[in-house]
Design a protein around this motif. Structure first.
Motif, mmCIF file in Angstrom:
data_model
loop_
_atom_site.group_PDB
_atom_site.id
_atom_site.type_symbol
_atom_site.label_atom_id
_atom_site.label_comp_id
_atom_site.label_asym_id
_atom_site.label_seq_id
_atom_site.Cartn_x
_atom_site.Cartn_y
_atom_site.Cartn_z
ATOM 1 N N VAL A 82 0.851 -1.190 0.000
ATOM 2 C CA VAL A 82 0.000 0.000 0.000
ATOM 3 C C VAL A 82 0.887 1.242 0.000
ATOM 4 O O VAL A 82 1.759 1.369 0.861
ATOM 5 N N PRO A 83 0.696 2.155 -0.950
ATOM 6 C CA PRO A 83 1.510 3.377 -0.974
ATOM 7 C C PRO A 83 1.413 4.125 0.348
ATOM 8 O O PRO A 83 0.334 4.259 0.927
ATOM 9 N N GLU A 84 2.559 4.604 0.810
ATOM 10 C CA GLU A 84 2.586 5.304 2.091
ATOM 11 C C GLU A 84 1.962 6.690 1.946
ATOM 12 O O GLU A 84 2.129 7.359 0.950
ATOM 13 N N GLY A 85 1.252 7.109 2.963
ATOM 14 C CA GLY A 85 0.608 8.419 2.931
ATOM 15 C C GLY A 85 -0.869 8.288 3.226
ATOM 16 O O GLY A 85 -1.573 7.514 2.571
ATOM 17 N N ASN A 88 -3.800 7.997 0.643
ATOM 18 C CA ASN A 88 -3.982 6.822 -0.206
ATOM 19 C C ASN A 88 -4.745 5.696 0.474
ATOM 20 O O ASN A 88 -5.161 4.752 -0.195
ATOM 21 N N PHE A 89 -4.925 5.758 1.778
ATOM 22 C CA PHE A 89 -5.421 4.594 2.504
ATOM 23 C C PHE A 89 -6.890 4.277 2.200
ATOM 24 O O PHE A 89 -7.314 3.145 2.356
ATOM 25 N N HIS A 90 -7.648 5.265 1.741
ATOM 26 C CA HIS A 90 -9.053 4.996 1.460
ATOM 27 C C HIS A 90 -9.241 4.196 0.176
ATOM 28 O O HIS A 90 -10.338 3.725 -0.122
ATOM 29 N N THR A 91 -8.161 4.029 -0.598
ATOM 30 C CA THR A 91 -8.259 3.303 -1.871
ATOM 31 C C THR A 91 -7.669 1.894 -1.786
ATOM 32 O O THR A 91 -7.455 1.261 -2.820
ATOM 33 N N ILE A 92 -7.392 1.399 -0.600
ATOM 34 C CA ILE A 92 -6.834 0.046 -0.473
ATOM 35 C C ILE A 92 -7.795 -0.952 -1.118
ATOM 36 O O ILE A 92 -8.970 -1.014 -0.775
ATOM 37 N N ASN A 93 -7.277 -1.734 -2.078
ATOM 38 C CA ASN A 93 -8.118 -2.664 -2.821
ATOM 39 C C ASN A 93 -7.905 -4.083 -2.319
ATOM 40 O O ASN A 93 -6.932 -4.745 -2.673
ATOM 41 N N PHE A 116 -2.871 3.668 8.900
ATOM 42 C CA PHE A 116 -2.863 2.619 7.879
ATOM 43 C C PHE A 116 -3.550 1.357 8.391
ATOM 44 O O PHE A 116 -4.404 0.777 7.712
ATOM 45 N N ILE A 117 -3.202 0.936 9.593
ATOM 46 C CA ILE A 117 -3.805 -0.276 10.159
ATOM 47 C C ILE A 117 -5.302 -0.083 10.333
ATOM 48 O O ILE A 117 -6.111 -0.961 9.981
ATOM 49 N N TYR A 118 -5.690 1.060 10.848
ATOM 50 C CA TYR A 118 -7.113 1.344 11.059
ATOM 51 C C TYR A 118 -7.876 1.319 9.730
ATOM 52 O O TYR A 118 -8.952 0.722 9.626
ATOM 53 N N HIS A 123 -11.589 -1.530 5.837
ATOM 54 C CA HIS A 123 -11.885 -2.159 4.547
ATOM 55 C C HIS A 123 -12.257 -3.626 4.737
ATOM 56 O O HIS A 123 -13.204 -4.129 4.100
ATOM 57 N N LEU A 124 -11.530 -4.314 5.605
ATOM 58 C CA LEU A 124 -11.804 -5.734 5.833
ATOM 59 C C LEU A 124 -13.133 -5.925 6.551
ATOM 60 O O LEU A 124 -13.863 -6.888 6.271
ATOM 61 N N MET A 125 -13.449 -5.034 7.476
ATOM 62 C CA MET A 125 -14.741 -5.124 8.160
ATOM 63 C C MET A 125 -15.888 -4.949 7.160
ATOM 64 O O MET A 125 -16.927 -5.614 7.246
#
Length: 270
Positions: A82-85, A88-93, A116-118, A123-125
């Protein structure tokens, strides 16, 4: 005897250097073994931030899986960087990693960025809410994150590795807690258990075997209050010493607990 540091390579060609705290490599190997007891490699996804120190951890898992796969097809774990920053975290696919009827295991050897972890767990939830069966293997440090509700850990069946687990039902632990309270007026913390275990174990080894007790450590494991001591000889660069079967750089405790978050607390995994 080094009770705290988990960093490998602090000693080289020093058979008297004894590392009580298992290294990150050992933790990753223990998690891999536990995962492979119940899951196939094609259903396992390694996830981390796309930066050098986190990507490097993938190798520990892939190498451990390769040993398990020896003589088979050498199926590898999938990898997601996952790109850092924070932007970008809302686009984790994560959608691409699910297969109908299969349990998907996400292994996340990352702890440097709580956001990032949150975001990943959110996304997994969401996917779990759509009916996906998910198990997460993460890091013990996550439990100190203030941003993440423990409900995430419970619902995603979080598993972590740990160098220490004190069983409250162990009679030895109960006796130690009572004696400690009688002496100091407070309950023992993790450091108290570790200090007691280290001094008692190494004191007995020294009393039994004298100053050369280090030569016996890898043959005499011991159950202790916070877990178990299983010392192994470590060769940092095996290729350089393949002709010398007696060579090792240091000793390391390689016993690691695998704990699961269930009923809103950590307990030994099956």
């Amino acid at each position: 005897v080094v009770p705290y540091t988990a960093q490998m390579g602090m000693a080289e060609d020093n058979p008297y250097y004894i590392q009580v705290n298992p290294s990150l490599k050992t933790h990753c190997e223990a998690m891999t073994k536990h995962i492979r007891q119940s899951h196939e490699p094609e259903n396992v996804v390694l996830v981390a931030l796309d930066k050098a120190e986190e990507k490097a951890r993938f190798k520990y898992f892939q190498d451990a899986n390769t040993l398990i796969e020896k003589g088979k097809t050498n199926r590898k774990f999938k990898e997601l960087l996952v790109p850092e920053g924070a932007s970008n975290f809302h686009t984790i696919n994560v959608a691409q990693y699910f297969k109908p009827g299969a349990t998907t295991v996400f292994v996340v050897p990352s702890w440097s960025n709580q956001t990032f972890i949150y975001s990943l767990l959110r996304h997994l939830m969401a996917k779990q809410g759509e009916g996906e069966d998910i198990v997460v293997y993460g890091m013990n440090m996550w439990l100190d994150f203030e941003q993440i509700d423990f409900e995430y850990f419970e619902k995603l069946r979080l598993h972590v590795s740990s160098a220490s687990y004190v069983d409250p039902n162990d009679e030895r632990v109960r006796q130690f807690k009572q004696k400690y309270f009688d002496s100091y007026g407070t309950v023992p913390n993790d450091e108290a258990y570790l200090g007691y275990d280290v001094m008692l174990y190494f004191g007995k080894m020294l009393a039994t075997h004298g100053k050369d007790f280090t030569k016996k450590l890898d043959t005499q494991p011991s159950d202790v209050l916070h877990g178990r001591f299983e010392f192994s000889r470590v060769v940092l660069n095996p290729a350089q010493h393949k002709e010398d079967l007696d060579y090792f750089d240091q000793l390391e405790n390689t016993f690691v607990h695998i704990l699961k978050f269930q009923e809103f607390h950590l307990q030994p995994a099956d």
